[in-house]
Every structure is written in structure tokens, then in C-alpha cells.
Design a protein around this motif. Structure first.
Motif, PDB file in Angstrom:
ATOM      1  N   ILE A  66       0.720  -1.665   0.001  1.00  8.88           N
ATOM      2  CA  ILE A  66       0.060   0.509  -0.382  1.00  8.88           C
ATOM      3  C   ILE A  66       0.638   1.109  -0.002  1.00  8.88           C
ATOM      4  CG2 ILE A  66      -1.619   1.231   0.872  1.00  8.88           C
ATOM      5  CD1 ILE A  66      -2.621  -1.393   0.776  1.00  8.88           C
ATOM      6  N   GLU A  67       1.053   2.165  -1.079  1.00  8.72           N
ATOM      7  CA  GLU A  67       1.872   3.019  -1.223  1.00  8.72           C
ATOM      8  C   GLU A  67       1.196   4.434  -0.049  1.00  8.72           C
ATOM      9  OE1 GLU A  67       1.019   5.059  -4.812  1.00  8.72           O
ATOM     10  OE2 GLU A  67       1.881   3.192  -5.752  1.00  8.72           O
ATOM     11  N   ARG A  68       2.190   4.898   0.372  1.00  6.54           N
ATOM     12  CA  ARG A  68       1.616   5.715   1.698  1.00  6.54           C
ATOM     13  C   ARG A  68       2.020   7.068   0.791  1.00  6.54           C
ATOM     14  NH1 ARG A  68       2.625   6.396   6.726  1.00  6.54           N
ATOM     15  NH2 ARG A  68       3.580   9.043   7.283  1.00  6.54           N
ATOM     16  N   ALA A  69       0.233   7.973   1.032  1.00  6.46           N
ATOM     17  CA  ALA A  69      -0.112   8.513   0.172  1.00  6.46           C
ATOM     18  C   ALA A  69      -0.480  10.310   1.855  1.00  6.46           C
ATOM     19  CB  ALA A  69      -1.439   9.319   0.166  1.00  6.46           C
ATOM     20  N   GLU A  70       0.335  10.851   2.144  1.00  4.81           N
ATOM     21  CA  GLU A  70       0.573  11.975   2.481  1.00  4.81           C
ATOM     22  C   GLU A  70      -1.654  12.604   2.577  1.00  4.81           C
ATOM     23  OE1 GLU A  70       1.942  12.306   5.050  1.00  4.81           O
ATOM     24  OE2 GLU A  70       3.789  11.108   4.532  1.00  4.81           O
ATOM     25  N   GLN A  71      -2.008  12.482   3.868  1.00  2.51           N
ATOM     26  CA  GLN A  71      -3.070  13.579   3.499  1.00  2.51           C
ATOM     27  C   GLN A  71      -3.046  14.828   3.113  1.00  2.51           C
ATOM     28  OE1 GLN A  71      -4.290  12.693   7.281  1.00  2.51           O
ATOM     29  NE2 GLN A  71      -6.505  11.310   6.984  1.00  2.51           N
ATOM     30  N   ASP A  72      -3.277  16.028   2.830  1.00  3.65           N
ATOM     31  CA  ASP A  72      -3.923  16.880   1.684  1.00  3.65           C
ATOM     32  C   ASP A  72      -4.196  17.582   3.158  1.00  3.65           C
ATOM     33  OD1 ASP A  72      -1.976  16.777  -0.285  1.00  3.65           O
ATOM     34  OD2 ASP A  72      -3.948  15.920  -1.063  1.00  3.65           O
ATOM     35  N   GLN A  73      -4.226  18.677   3.601  1.00  2.00           N
ATOM     36  CA  GLN A  73      -4.815  19.634   4.777  1.00  2.00           C
ATOM     37  C   GLN A  73      -5.732  20.675   3.707  1.00  2.00           C
ATOM     38  OE1 GLN A  73      -4.809  18.658   7.577  1.00  2.00           O
ATOM     39  NE2 GLN A  73      -3.944  17.061   7.914  1.00  2.00           N
ATOM     40  N   THR A  74      -6.945  20.467   3.856  1.00  2.00           N
ATOM     41  CA  THR A  74      -7.142  21.855   3.070  1.00  2.00           C
ATOM     42  C   THR A  74      -8.823  22.155   4.289  1.00  2.00           C
ATOM     43  OG1 THR A  74      -9.921  20.302   3.369  1.00  2.00           O
ATOM     44  CG2 THR A  74      -8.430  19.825   1.488  1.00  2.00           C
ATOM     45  N   ALA A  89      -7.995   9.981  14.908  1.00  2.00           N
ATOM     46  CA  ALA A  89      -7.421   9.421  14.975  1.00  2.00           C
ATOM     47  C   ALA A  89      -6.915   8.244  13.211  1.00  2.00           C
ATOM     48  CB  ALA A  89      -7.934   8.739  15.429  1.00  2.00           C
ATOM     49  N   LEU A  90      -7.635   9.592  12.945  1.00  2.00           N
ATOM     50  CA  LEU A  90      -7.850   8.911  10.754  1.00  2.00           C
ATOM     51  C   LEU A  90      -6.314   8.909  10.259  1.00  2.00           C
ATOM     52  CD1 LEU A  90      -9.058   6.906   8.823  1.00  2.00           C
ATOM     53  CD2 LEU A  90     -10.205   8.672   8.217  1.00  2.00           C
ATOM     54  N   THR A  91      -5.150   8.944  10.621  1.00  2.00           N
ATOM     55  CA  THR A  91      -3.847   8.949  10.242  1.00  2.00           C
ATOM     56  C   THR A  91      -3.511   8.711   9.214  1.00  2.00           C
ATOM     57  OG1 THR A  91      -2.605   7.217  11.333  1.00  2.00           O
ATOM     58  CG2 THR A  91      -3.275   9.727  12.633  1.00  2.00           C
ATOM     59  N   VAL A  92      -2.604   8.316   8.527  1.00  2.00           N
ATOM     60  CA  VAL A  92      -1.732   8.219   7.368  1.00  2.00           C
ATOM     61  C   VAL A  92      -1.933   6.415   7.756  1.00  2.00           C
ATOM     62  CG1 VAL A  92      -0.515   7.279   5.705  1.00  2.00           C
ATOM     63  CG2 VAL A  92      -0.764  10.246   6.233  1.00  2.00           C
ATOM     64  N   GLY A  93      -0.827   6.573   9.232  1.00  2.00           N
ATOM     65  CA  GLY A  93      -0.444   4.421   9.008  1.00  2.00           C
ATOM     66  C   GLY A  93      -1.899   3.925   9.509  1.00  2.00           C
ATOM     67  N   VAL A  94      -2.927   4.070   9.976  1.00  2.00           N
ATOM     68  CA  VAL A  94      -4.262   4.043   9.998  1.00  2.00           C
ATOM     69  C   VAL A  94      -4.757   3.505   8.810  1.00  2.00           C
ATOM     70  CG1 VAL A  94      -6.523   4.468  11.073  1.00  2.00           C
ATOM     71  CG2 VAL A  94      -3.798   4.452  12.447  1.00  2.00           C
ATOM     72  N   GLN A  95      -5.665   4.313   8.156  1.00  2.00           N
ATOM     73  CA  GLN A  95      -5.513   4.484   6.853  1.00  2.00           C
ATOM     74  C   GLN A  95      -5.078   3.143   5.826  1.00  2.00           C
ATOM     75  OE1 GLN A  95      -9.138   5.814   5.863  1.00  2.00           O
ATOM     76  NE2 GLN A  95      -8.818   4.772   4.398  1.00  2.00           N
ATOM     77  N   GLN A  96      -3.640   2.927   5.956  1.00  2.00           N
ATOM     78  CA  GLN A  96      -2.895   2.448   5.356  1.00  2.00           C
ATOM     79  C   GLN A  96      -3.325   1.098   6.041  1.00  2.00           C
ATOM     80  OE1 GLN A  96       0.921   3.752   5.375  1.00  2.00           O
ATOM     81  NE2 GLN A  96       1.413   3.193   3.985  1.00  2.00           N
ATOM     82  N   ARG A  97      -3.477   0.421   7.072  1.00  2.00           N
ATOM     83  CA  ARG A  97      -3.825  -0.338   7.924  1.00  2.00           C
ATOM     84  C   ARG A  97      -4.951  -1.074   7.352  1.00  2.00           C
ATOM     85  NH1 ARG A  97       0.842   0.788   8.473  1.00  2.00           N
ATOM     86  NH2 ARG A  97       2.110  -0.183   9.680  1.00  2.00           N
ATOM     87  N   TYR A  98      -6.087  -0.040   7.172  1.00  2.00           N
ATOM     88  CA  TYR A  98      -7.324  -0.596   6.797  1.00  2.00           C
ATOM     89  C   TYR A  98      -7.457  -0.503   5.237  1.00  2.00           C
ATOM     90  CZ  TYR A  98     -12.424   0.430   4.953  1.00  2.00           C
ATOM     91  OH  TYR A  98     -13.242   0.499   4.432  1.00  2.00           O
ATOM     92  N   TRP A  99      -7.197  -0.158   4.650  1.00  2.00           N
ATOM     93  CA  TRP A  99      -7.082  -0.562   2.824  1.00  2.00           C
ATOM     94  C   TRP A  99      -5.920  -1.976   3.100  1.00  2.00           C
ATOM     95  CZ3 TRP A  99      -4.409   4.927   1.225  1.00  2.00           C
ATOM     96  CH2 TRP A  99      -5.578   5.516   0.959  1.00  2.00           C
ATOM     97  N   GLU A 100      -4.645  -2.784   3.412  1.00  2.00           N
ATOM     98  CA  GLU A 100      -4.681  -4.169   4.162  1.00  2.00           C
ATOM     99  C   GLU A 100      -5.689  -4.897   4.069  1.00  2.00           C
ATOM    100  OE1 GLU A 100      -0.884  -3.498   6.031  1.00  2.00           O
ATOM    101  OE2 GLU A 100      -0.095  -2.183   5.029  1.00  2.00           O
ATOM    102  N   GLY A 101      -6.168  -4.237   5.192  1.00  2.00           N
ATOM    103  CA  GLY A 101      -6.907  -4.865   5.402  1.00  2.00           C
ATOM    104  C   GLY A 101      -8.022  -5.603   4.087  1.00  2.00           C
ATOM    105  N   GLN A 102      -8.650  -4.355   3.885  1.00  2.00           N
ATOM    106  CA  GLN A 102      -9.122  -4.428   2.293  1.00  2.00           C
ATOM    107  C   GLN A 102      -8.883  -5.645   1.080  1.00  2.00           C
ATOM    108  OE1 GLN A 102      -9.839  -0.124   1.550  1.00  2.00           O
ATOM    109  NE2 GLN A 102     -12.347  -0.204   1.763  1.00  2.00           N
ATOM    110  N   ARG A 141       1.647  -5.668  15.428  1.00  2.00           N
ATOM    111  CA  ARG A 141       1.092  -4.128  16.550  1.00  2.00           C
ATOM    112  C   ARG A 141       0.040  -4.511  16.802  1.00  2.00           C
ATOM    113  NH1 ARG A 141       3.715   1.629  17.052  1.00  2.00           N
ATOM    114  NH2 ARG A 141       2.963   1.513  14.632  1.00  2.00           N
ATOM    115  N   ARG A 142      -1.000  -4.708  18.015  1.00  2.00           N
ATOM    116  CA  ARG A 142      -2.322  -5.103  18.026  1.00  2.00           C
ATOM    117  C   ARG A 142      -3.005  -3.449  17.637  1.00  2.00           C
ATOM    118  NH1 ARG A 142      -4.258  -8.699  21.415  1.00  2.00           N
ATOM    119  NH2 ARG A 142      -2.617 -10.211  22.366  1.00  2.00           N
ATOM    120  N   ALA A 143      -2.109  -2.440  17.940  1.00  2.00           N
ATOM    121  CA  ALA A 143      -2.767  -1.359  17.268  1.00  2.00           C
ATOM    122  C   ALA A 143      -3.216  -0.737  16.008  1.00  2.00           C
ATOM    123  CB  ALA A 143      -1.406  -0.065  17.673  1.00  2.00           C
TER     124      ALA A 143
END
Length: 245
Positions: A66-74, A89-102, A141-143
Motif C-alpha cells: 500500500i503506497e503511503r499517501a500524505e493527507q492534504d490539509q484543505t 485518529a485517522l492518520t496515514v498509518g491507520v488508513q494504510q492498515r485499513y486498506w491492507e485489511g481490505q 502490532r495490536r494497535a
């Protein structure tokens, strides 16, 4: 005691064993990590579907990174209710793990619909259709377990998680706790707002704005020393959907 080297397994199919060797026999592994090439004595049951490649040799699949994509601050516009702030809590790392889960969820569905696995009954091995309980996810990690759980849940896959407090941290339980808080203390605005926005009442953003403005109207009309609450606004509202709540 005599030390006997035994680098042969009876559990892993050829493809899995080859994948292990490919990983640990590369230059990326530290030189101090002692690893010898592994062999396998595993054989697929002769009866059933042994003529298919995945049955005869096993499978090891590598999912794309999963490519790491920085979030744009609008820049925010309008009121807070028009454009709510996203979960902090919706950080880039959290979003990456969600996409991995998908990705993992899609792979599990693919295996469930196209593969069979080896089982044993009365001491004899046989092939049977794969089922969800055949899978286990190992994470570093369990996080990030909540993100994998969310992906599995959205994919319709039942799971049992080792995460402590997993049930109590779900949105459904949060909504029930907020509802109980309102029953004990009706003029506690924050849990009341959460309950109104939850699936229990499903208030829209427009209804929440209307209710919020009504709180100010009550305060200005009565000029009460005690600030009005959202509960007061609910009780005095003439809007039918709001009155239903």
C-alpha cells in the motif's frame, strides 16, 4: 546430548517452503541470523483434487504494498456542523492498515470461492471447501487490529479478535453508553448529540443545526441564568421529526 540438524518440515507445501527460503536466504537478512535452507517432506493426498497446481504444490501469495499517501490539509469553510472535522485518529498509518485489511478480505473471499484445503478425519486426510475459520491473521502490532477488524466486518467475514476490549470499543457500544448517559443526565449535551446522530435516531446535519439554533432562541427569550441545553430544545421544538425523538 547429541545435536542433530533437521532442516526438513512435514507441514509446509513446496510453494510455502520455497517462499520461506526466498525470504531468509537474501542479503537483506543480517549476517548474524543463522538460517539454513529448508526442505519439505510434505505430500498432497492422492485422492480428490491433487491434479490441480495449488493442491499439489501449495500456494504463497504476495499482495502489493500500500503506497503511503500524505493527507492534504484543505481549508475549512462554513460551520462545524456543515463540515465536521474528521477523526483525528485517522492518520496515514491507520488508513494504510485499513486498506491492507481490505486487500486481505478480498483474498480470503477469493480463496473461499476457489480453493479447497486439507483436513483430517478418522486419521485420514481429505480435501474439503475452505471456510473462514481456516484463516489466521498475524499482525506486527495490536494497535492496528481495529482497522483489520473493520475491513473484515465490512467484507462480511466473521472473526474472533484477540484485541482487549474490542467489543466495548465499537461504535455501537459507544452509542449505547451515550444513550445511558442521557437517561441519567438528560442535559448532558455531548452524549445527547451523539445519540441523536446515531442510527438510533438518525438525525441529519440540518436537524442538528436547527436544534442548535433553537437552544440559542430559548436562551434569548427566557434570559435564564442557567444556560439552556439541547434537551430543553428537544422538549420545546415544534418540528415533527424532532418531536418524535
Amino acid at each position: 546430548a547429541q545435536y542433530l540438524e533437521k532442516n526438513t518440515t512435514r507441514r509446509n507445501a513446496d510453494a510455502i517452503n520455497d517462499a520461506v527460503n526466498d525470504i531468509f536466504l537474501t542479503d537483506a537478512v543480517p549476517s548474524g541470523y543463522v538460517f539454513s535452507k529448508q526442505d519439505t517432506d510434505w505430500k498432497a493426498p492422492l485422492e480428490g483434487i491433487a491434479d490441480q497446481e495449488f493442491a499439489a504444490m501449495g500456494e504463497a501469495m504476495l499482495l502489493p504494498l500500500i503506497e503511503r499517501a500524505e493527507q492534504d490539509q484543505t481549508e475549512r469553510t462554513g460551520s462545524a456542523l456543515d463540515n465536521p472535522i474528521e477523526d483525528s485518529a485517522l492518520t496515514v498509518g491507520v488508513q494504510q492498515r485499513y486498506w491492507e485489511g481490505q486487500q486481505v478480505s478480498r483474498l480470503i473471499h477469493h480463496v473461499l470461492s476457489t480453493r479447497q484445503v486439507i483436513d483430517k478425519k478418522d486419521g485420514k486426510e481429505y480435501w474439503r471447501p475452505a471456510r473462514a475459520s481456516d484463516f489466521i491473521l498475524l499482525v506486527k502490532r495490536r494497535a492496528y487490529l481495529p482497522q483489520f477488524e473493520r475491513a473484515l466486518r465490512e467484507a462480511g467475514l466473521a472473526y474472533d479478535s484477540s484485541r482487549i476490549g474490542g467489543l466495548l470499543n465499537t461504535l455501537e457500544i459507544d452509542d449505547l453508553i451515550a444513550l445511558l448517559t442521557v437517561l441519567v443526565s438528560p442535559r448532558h449535551d455531548l452524549p445527547l448529540a451523539q445519540v441523536l446522530r446515531s442510527p438510533i435516531f438518525s438525525f441529519t446535519e440540518q436537524q442538528m443545526q436547527l436544534l442548535s439554533s433553537h437552544v440559542g432562541d430559548i436562551q434569548s427569550q427566557h434570559q435564564a441564568q442557567t444556560p439552556s441545553s439541547w434537551w430543553d430544545a428537544l422538549q420545546s421544538s415544534f418540528d415533527a421529526p424532532i418531536q418524535k425523538a
